[in-house]
Motif scaffolding. Structure first.
Motif, PDB file in Angstrom:
ATOM      1  N   PHE A  90      23.998   4.193   3.216  1.00  0.00           N
ATOM      2  CA  PHE A  90      22.801   3.433   2.887  1.00  0.00           C
ATOM      3  C   PHE A  90      22.568   2.340   3.929  1.00  0.00           C
ATOM      4  O   PHE A  90      22.611   1.147   3.631  1.00  0.00           O
ATOM      5  CB  PHE A  90      22.913   2.856   1.469  1.00  0.00           C
ATOM      6  N   THR A  94      17.849   4.110   6.013  1.00  0.00           N
ATOM      7  CA  THR A  94      17.859   4.903   4.782  1.00  0.00           C
ATOM      8  C   THR A  94      17.258   4.124   3.626  1.00  0.00           C
ATOM      9  O   THR A  94      16.452   4.648   2.842  1.00  0.00           O
ATOM     10  CB  THR A  94      19.296   5.331   4.439  1.00  0.00           C
ATOM     11  N   MET A  98      13.964   4.852   1.307  1.00  0.00           N
ATOM     12  CA  MET A  98      14.074   5.002  -0.138  1.00  0.00           C
ATOM     13  C   MET A  98      13.246   3.974  -0.907  1.00  0.00           C
ATOM     14  O   MET A  98      12.934   4.179  -2.092  1.00  0.00           O
ATOM     15  CB  MET A  98      15.542   4.880  -0.571  1.00  0.00           C
ATOM     16  N   SER A 101      10.076   5.053  -3.061  1.00  0.00           N
ATOM     17  CA  SER A 101      10.361   5.865  -4.244  1.00  0.00           C
ATOM     18  C   SER A 101      11.040   5.030  -5.326  1.00  0.00           C
ATOM     19  O   SER A 101      10.746   5.180  -6.522  1.00  0.00           O
ATOM     20  CB  SER A 101      11.235   7.068  -3.872  1.00  0.00           C
ATOM     21  N   THR A 137      17.061   7.020  -9.086  1.00  0.00           N
ATOM     22  CA  THR A 137      17.220   6.722  -7.661  1.00  0.00           C
ATOM     23  C   THR A 137      18.130   7.730  -6.974  1.00  0.00           C
ATOM     24  O   THR A 137      17.754   8.358  -5.980  1.00  0.00           O
ATOM     25  CB  THR A 137      17.793   5.297  -7.490  1.00  0.00           C
ATOM     26  N   VAL A 138      19.352   7.892  -7.481  1.00  0.00           N
ATOM     27  CA  VAL A 138      20.297   8.792  -6.820  1.00  0.00           C
ATOM     28  C   VAL A 138      19.890  10.244  -7.027  1.00  0.00           C
ATOM     29  O   VAL A 138      20.115  11.097  -6.159  1.00  0.00           O
ATOM     30  CB  VAL A 138      21.733   8.538  -7.315  1.00  0.00           C
ATOM     31  N   GLN A 140      16.808  11.529  -7.156  1.00  0.00           N
ATOM     32  CA  GLN A 140      15.791  11.904  -6.173  1.00  0.00           C
ATOM     33  C   GLN A 140      16.385  11.961  -4.772  1.00  0.00           C
ATOM     34  O   GLN A 140      16.034  12.831  -3.975  1.00  0.00           O
ATOM     35  CB  GLN A 140      14.623  10.924  -6.215  1.00  0.00           C
ATOM     36  N   TRP A 141      17.304  11.046  -4.464  1.00  0.00           N
ATOM     37  CA  TRP A 141      17.941  11.024  -3.142  1.00  0.00           C
ATOM     38  C   TRP A 141      18.679  12.338  -2.875  1.00  0.00           C
ATOM     39  O   TRP A 141      18.662  12.854  -1.749  1.00  0.00           O
ATOM     40  CB  TRP A 141      18.888   9.836  -3.090  1.00  0.00           C
ATOM     41  N   ASP A 200      17.298  17.699   2.567  1.00  0.00           N
ATOM     42  CA  ASP A 200      17.835  16.650   1.716  1.00  0.00           C
ATOM     43  C   ASP A 200      19.277  16.322   2.091  1.00  0.00           C
ATOM     44  O   ASP A 200      19.914  17.025   2.886  1.00  0.00           O
ATOM     45  CB  ASP A 200      17.760  17.099   0.248  1.00  0.00           C
ATOM     46  N   VAL A 201      19.789  15.255   1.491  1.00  0.00           N
ATOM     47  CA  VAL A 201      21.139  14.768   1.795  1.00  0.00           C
ATOM     48  C   VAL A 201      22.199  15.813   1.459  1.00  0.00           C
ATOM     49  O   VAL A 201      23.107  16.082   2.261  1.00  0.00           O
ATOM     50  CB  VAL A 201      21.419  13.464   1.031  1.00  0.00           C
ATOM     51  N   LEU A 348      22.525  -0.231  -1.819  1.00  0.00           N
ATOM     52  CA  LEU A 348      21.565   0.451  -2.683  1.00  0.00           C
ATOM     53  C   LEU A 348      21.440  -0.264  -4.023  1.00  0.00           C
ATOM     54  O   LEU A 348      20.329  -0.457  -4.533  1.00  0.00           O
ATOM     55  CB  LEU A 348      21.982   1.900  -2.901  1.00  0.00           C
TER      56      LEU A 348
END
Length: 391
Positions: A90, A94, A98, A101, A137-138, A140-141, A200-201, A348
């Motif tokens: 993070f 990054t 983020m 969102s 949050t996590v 969607q990440w 994506d991640v 984060l």
């Protein structure tokens, strides 16, 4: 649970290093806790340590073994290898990517809070917003579909019993069932993502670890599972507790809430004081890699010490008048740990809290708790199960 400060104070009055009833020591002083967290001669209780214990069966429960493979229970060189592979998860770029969102999640969740307040006069902030923002949050990440979020929260709340200091057999049974569900979910998620790689991640992790283990898909899958599962669930309860604690401490005093609304540049200081005053993790354990002295107390090799974050944060030698909640103190805290196991998600969590408090204070200038929080009965991971508010 409602107010652990007297317990911290009583323990700290016994010394910086206090014998625990079951063996090992509680560490209460700020400097001693910092030394344990940052020192290379203090290790996390990994598989090797567990097998050297007089009764290793205590550590062979499925949920316990599952968590022992994660970053929080790995020592060098394995920990170093995995953490370096993740890089700075993070970093500033990054987080900026983020931010929109997360801000959108905040607005939608506060819309839901406003609707409940209008219809019922009061609402549960913890259930409506605090618990939900971190998984949105996590989730969607990592590009996890939103319909899975309630299930992830459910097995996370049940699995955490295995990380308690002295879990009962019934708690371990609950954790074992949650572990089976967790393993099935993340195993399917990784397999599906491998068949549908994107930008994506998680897709990036799959490409990386498949390349590291080109001839051993099982090793790649195990590492991917351990990382994905841990990073997901580790970001949920701790951040949720921070968010709900912040609302509790900042809105129970109308004058403080109003001042902070008019001076949002101090929100970061307020977040740090919340983290200092009531840390989401009460306790973390290390063991001595060799015979050593800690605050003048001899500690034998393999002996466990339990770092008490709250007691350390309330050490008056480090923070004057520690039991006063003061967002202007510019004090110090150890809530995010230190050394090799410093919290990966610190930045984060701060961003989520900053965006939430900024919008909440502006939209709900008269938001107030109707009663104090309720808490899960735990010794390690603090969890606010409910905070009723009104506006």
């Amino acid at each position: 649970m409602a107010d652990p400060r007297p317990v911290w104070e009583e323990l700290r009055a016994l010394g910086d290093v206090v014998p625990a009833p079951w063996g090992g020591y509680f560490v209460t002083g700020f400097e001693a806790c910092s030394q344990v967290l940052r020192g290379r001669n203090w290790l996390v209780p990994d598989f090797d340590w567990q097998e050297r214990q007089p009764d290793p069966r205590r550590w062979r429960e499925p949920a316990t073994r599952e968590m022992t493979r994660t970053l929080s229970r790995l020592n060098p060189p394995v920990h170093t290898f995995q953490r370096r592979a993740l890089g700075n998860l993070f970093d500033r770029g990054t987080l900026e990517a983020m931010r929109p969102s997360i801000a959108g999640h905040v607005t939608r969740l506060l819309d839901r809070l406003a609707l409940q307040l209008r219809s019922g006069g009061e609402a549960d902030f913890a259930a409506t917003v605090g618990d939900r923002l971190p998984i949105h949050t996590v989730g969607q990440w990592l590009a996890i579909p939103a319909e899975h979020y309630p299930r992830i929260l459910d097995f996370t709340h049940r699995q955490v019993h295995a990380q308690e200091l002295l879990p009962t057999k019934s708690e371990l049974a609950v954790s074992a069932q949650a572990t089976l569900e967790m393993r099935a979910f993340f195993t399917r998620l990784i397999a599906h993502r491998r068949r549908h790689l994107g930008n994506d991640v998680l897709s990036g992790w799959i490409r990386y670890w498949d390349d590291r283990y080109p001839d051993d898909r099982a090793a790649a899958d195990q590492t991917l599972y351990d990382l994905t599962m841990f990073i997901t669930i580790a970001s949920l309860e701790t951040t949720a507790t921070l968010l709900t604690n912040a609302v509790w401490f900042l809105t129970r005093d109308p004058a403080l809430a109003d001042w902070l609304r008019r001076h949002p540049e101090h929100i970061d200081a307020a977040i740090d004081e919340v983290l200092r005053y009531d840390p989401p993790i009460h306790l973390n354990s290390r063991y001595a890699a060799a015979d050593t002295l800690l605050a003048g107390v001899p500690v034998a090799k393999d002996t466990t010490v339990h770092v008490l974050y709250g007691a350390a944060n309330h050490d008056p030698r480090r923070n004057a008048n520690p039991h006063v909640f003061d967002i202007g103190r510019k004090g110090a805290h150890l809530t995010f740990g230190g050394g090799a196991h410093y919290c990966l998600g610190m930045a984060l969590a701060r961003l989520e809290a900053r965006l939430l408090l900024g919008e909440l204070l502006e939209r709900f200038p008269t938001l107030r708790p109707t009663a104090g929080p309720t808490y899960a009965s735990r010794m390690v991971f603090r969890r606010v199960t409910s905070l009723m508010v009104t506006a």
